[in-house]
Design a protein around this motif. Structure first.
Motif, PDB file in Angstrom:
ATOM      1  N   GLY A 297       3.447  19.845  48.535  1.00 56.29           N
ATOM      2  CA  GLY A 297       2.957  19.896  47.171  1.00 56.29           C
ATOM      3  C   GLY A 297       1.624  20.571  46.954  1.00 56.29           C
ATOM      4  O   GLY A 297       1.057  20.484  45.857  1.00 56.29           O
ATOM      5  N   LEU A 298       1.118  21.260  47.961  1.00 55.47           N
ATOM      6  CA  LEU A 298      -0.152  21.970  47.769  1.00 55.47           C
ATOM      7  C   LEU A 298       0.014  23.199  46.890  1.00 55.47           C
ATOM      8  O   LEU A 298      -0.934  23.626  46.227  1.00 55.47           O
ATOM      9  CB  LEU A 298      -0.756  22.363  49.121  1.00 55.47           C
ATOM     10  N   ILE A 299       1.193  23.816  46.925  1.00 48.71           N
ATOM     11  CA  ILE A 299       1.517  24.860  45.950  1.00 48.71           C
ATOM     12  C   ILE A 299       2.759  24.405  45.202  1.00 48.71           C
ATOM     13  O   ILE A 299       3.658  23.774  45.773  1.00 48.71           O
ATOM     14  CB  ILE A 299       1.723  26.252  46.593  1.00 48.71           C
ATOM     15  N   ALA A 300       2.797  24.725  43.914  1.00 45.12           N
ATOM     16  CA  ALA A 300       3.826  24.154  43.047  1.00 45.12           C
ATOM     17  C   ALA A 300       5.183  24.832  43.198  1.00 45.12           C
ATOM     18  O   ALA A 300       6.207  24.213  42.921  1.00 45.12           O
ATOM     19  CB  ALA A 300       3.375  24.232  41.590  1.00 45.12           C
ATOM     20  N   GLN A 301       5.192  26.093  43.600  1.00 51.29           N
ATOM     21  CA  GLN A 301       6.459  26.808  43.670  1.00 51.29           C
ATOM     22  C   GLN A 301       6.616  27.518  45.004  1.00 51.29           C
ATOM     23  O   GLN A 301       5.640  27.883  45.648  1.00 51.29           O
ATOM     24  CB  GLN A 301       6.562  27.826  42.538  1.00 51.29           C
ATOM     25  N   GLN A 302       7.862  27.680  45.394  1.00 50.45           N
ATOM     26  CA  GLN A 302       8.177  28.423  46.604  1.00 50.45           C
ATOM     27  C   GLN A 302       7.826  29.895  46.401  1.00 50.45           C
ATOM     28  O   GLN A 302       8.052  30.448  45.320  1.00 50.45           O
ATOM     29  CB  GLN A 302       9.665  28.298  46.911  1.00 50.45           C
ATOM     30  N   ILE A 303       7.248  30.520  47.422  1.00 48.20           N
ATOM     31  CA  ILE A 303       6.952  31.948  47.340  1.00 48.20           C
ATOM     32  C   ILE A 303       7.592  32.667  48.519  1.00 48.20           C
ATOM     33  O   ILE A 303       7.915  32.064  49.541  1.00 48.20           O
ATOM     34  CB  ILE A 303       5.435  32.233  47.329  1.00 48.20           C
ATOM     35  N   THR A 304       7.768  33.967  48.353  1.00 43.40           N
ATOM     36  CA  THR A 304       8.240  34.828  49.429  1.00 43.40           C
ATOM     37  C   THR A 304       7.096  35.753  49.799  1.00 43.40           C
ATOM     38  O   THR A 304       6.743  36.660  49.024  1.00 43.40           O
ATOM     39  CB  THR A 304       9.472  35.637  48.995  1.00 43.40           C
ATOM     40  N   VAL A 305       6.489  35.522  50.940  1.00 48.18           N
ATOM     41  CA  VAL A 305       5.311  36.285  51.352  1.00 48.18           C
ATOM     42  C   VAL A 305       5.603  37.773  51.376  1.00 48.18           C
ATOM     43  O   VAL A 305       4.779  38.598  50.961  1.00 48.18           O
ATOM     44  CB  VAL A 305       4.815  35.796  52.735  1.00 48.18           C
ATOM     45  N   ALA A 306       6.789  38.152  51.828  1.00 43.90           N
ATOM     46  CA  ALA A 306       7.130  39.575  51.946  1.00 43.90           C
ATOM     47  C   ALA A 306       7.043  40.308  50.615  1.00 43.90           C
ATOM     48  O   ALA A 306       6.817  41.529  50.588  1.00 43.90           O
ATOM     49  CB  ALA A 306       8.532  39.720  52.534  1.00 43.90           C
ATOM     50  N   ASP A 307       7.188  39.591  49.519  1.00 45.24           N
ATOM     51  CA  ASP A 307       7.092  40.228  48.200  1.00 45.24           C
ATOM     52  C   ASP A 307       5.703  40.775  47.925  1.00 45.24           C
ATOM     53  O   ASP A 307       5.526  41.654  47.059  1.00 45.24           O
ATOM     54  CB  ASP A 307       7.457  39.233  47.089  1.00 45.24           C
ATOM     55  N   ALA A 308       4.695  40.256  48.614  1.00 50.15           N
ATOM     56  CA  ALA A 308       3.315  40.684  48.385  1.00 50.15           C
ATOM     57  C   ALA A 308       2.791  41.611  49.474  1.00 50.15           C
ATOM     58  O   ALA A 308       1.595  41.909  49.519  1.00 50.15           O
ATOM     59  CB  ALA A 308       2.407  39.464  48.280  1.00 50.15           C
ATOM     60  N   VAL A 309       3.678  42.110  50.329  1.00 52.71           N
ATOM     61  CA  VAL A 309       3.259  42.997  51.425  1.00 52.71           C
ATOM     62  C   VAL A 309       3.341  44.449  50.970  1.00 52.71           C
ATOM     63  O   VAL A 309       4.370  44.889  50.438  1.00 52.71           O
ATOM     64  CB  VAL A 309       4.143  42.779  52.665  1.00 52.71           C
ATOM     65  N   TRP A 310       2.262  45.187  51.185  1.00 53.87           N
ATOM     66  CA  TRP A 310       2.255  46.616  50.896  1.00 53.87           C
ATOM     67  C   TRP A 310       2.937  47.353  52.035  1.00 53.87           C
ATOM     68  O   TRP A 310       2.579  47.181  53.199  1.00 53.87           O
ATOM     69  CB  TRP A 310       0.820  47.131  50.730  1.00 53.87           C
ATOM     70  N   ARG A 311       3.909  48.172  51.712  1.00 52.51           N
ATOM     71  CA  ARG A 311       4.702  48.871  52.733  1.00 52.51           C
ATOM     72  C   ARG A 311       4.278  50.323  52.892  1.00 52.51           C
ATOM     73  O   ARG A 311       4.983  51.093  53.544  1.00 52.51           O
ATOM     74  CB  ARG A 311       6.190  48.827  52.348  1.00 52.51           C
ATOM     75  N   GLY A 312       3.137  50.677  52.363  1.00 55.18           N
ATOM     76  CA  GLY A 312       2.783  52.084  52.312  1.00 55.18           C
ATOM     77  C   GLY A 312       2.105  52.635  53.551  1.00 55.18           C
ATOM     78  O   GLY A 312       1.956  53.845  53.675  1.00 55.18           O
ATOM     79  N   GLN A 313       1.634  51.774  54.497  1.00 48.52           N
ATOM     80  CA  GLN A 313       0.866  52.308  55.606  1.00 48.52           C
ATOM     81  C   GLN A 313       1.757  52.921  56.669  1.00 48.52           C
ATOM     82  O   GLN A 313       2.909  52.667  56.763  1.00 48.52           O
ATOM     83  CB  GLN A 313      -0.050  51.255  56.238  1.00 48.52           C
TER      84      GLN A 313
END
Length: 313
Positions: A297-313
């Protein structure tokens, strides 16, 4: 080098909130957030990033933060473009909808962060924390350590009383015995070690395999990919210098941060340096941390970390 006061940060937040992403394109000065330890500080002292960006006619402004959560919020509103934090702040940021991107990973030895108590407290193990007050920065890597350490010892997060404080306020509370233990990272951990000779209940390396992360404002990479590539190259150069000049690392950290040399020497001895791409394994480890936070319960919703990864390098 710039240290934002609370008022200045509020003004910057208000100003940047009015800007469109297009106005951040092709910036002439890259604003980089940092804390008082680690590879970015070495890069600042060596001026490797300034040198790398000079051919692009791009300058650098360094902005100091006491912890990762306010740095992530500054990224979110565009008050800075790039910054470095531990593992937990970007998770809390992403869960809150922050406009951030993971750019690269930095290694952590896990030795420079711990939960500890004064010898006279009588606390000897993590299990002894049940019912006790623990100073910790909410949403920080030390918050992750506290959660993982309690679980590894058969306790729930609700079995302790977390007292959410910044490192400076946590230090004051620990000094005045207003809390029973303190969870924090270097150089604050190193300062406390030298001052109190505390009982170390657990280090991050005992319960977690984690990384630190180099982050960007979500809209920054689209028009500044070349600048990011040069910054990463400069960080690799700074890392190579640090590994080859271990005897000078503490002095370099001291020169930039003003933290006592003895504390920075202790921190430098257990510091790992490097800058790496975001591999599937690294992302999976970060996802496991995000899942743990959601489960308790430290964060209210499930997240997908990969959604916030920059793929440009």
């Amino acid at each position: 080098m710039t240290r934002l006061t609370r008022r200045q940060f509020s003004l910057a937040t208000a100003a940047m909130a009015c800007l469109s992403p297009a106005m951040a394109a092709g910036v002439r000065t890259v604003k980089i957030g940092y804390q008082k330890t680690g590879l970015p500080v070495i890069a600042q002292q060596q001026k490797t990033i300034e040198t790398a960006l000079a051919p692009l006619s791009t300058g650098v402004e360094w902005v100091e933060f006491s912890a990762g959560p306010p740095l992530v919020e500054a990224l979110n509103v565009g008050a800075i473009h790039l910054g470095w934090t531990g593992d937990a702040p970007p998770i809390f940021g992403q869960a809150a909808g922050a406009a951030i991107r993971y750019v690269a990973a930095l290694p952590s030895s896990g030795q420079g962060e711990a939960i500890f108590a004064k010898p006279e407290s009588g606390l000897k193990t993590v299990a002894d924390l049940k019912g006790r007050k623990v100073a910790v920065g909410k949403g920080t890597s030390a918050n992750n350590l506290l959660v993982a350490a309690l679980e590894a010892n058969g306790l729930n997060y609700s079995d302790v009383e977390p007292v959410y404080l910044s490192p400076a306020d946590g230090g004051a509370a620990f000094a005045s015995d207003k809390v029973d233990a303190w969870a924090v990272w270097d150089p604050f951990f190193a300062i406390a070690e030298l001052r109190y000779k505390p009982t170390i209940l657990v280090r991050t390396s005992d319960v977690l395999k984690v990384n630190s992360y180099f982050l960007a404002n979500r809209d920054f990479p689209a028009d500044n990919a070349e600048a990011i590539a040069k910054v990463l190259d400069a960080l690799r150069e700074a890392s190579a210098w640090a590994d080859a000049h271990r005897d000078k690392v503490a002095q370099a950290l001291h020169d930039v941060t003003g933290v006592p040399l003895a504390a920075q020497t202790l921190a430098a001895e257990r510091q790992e340096f490097g800058i790496f791409p975001l591999t599937d394994d690294i992302i999976a480890e970060q996802q496991a941390t995000a899942d743990r936070f959601h489960r308790i319960g430290l964060i209210a919703q499930q997240i997908t970390v990969a959604d916030a990864v920059w793929r440009g390098q």
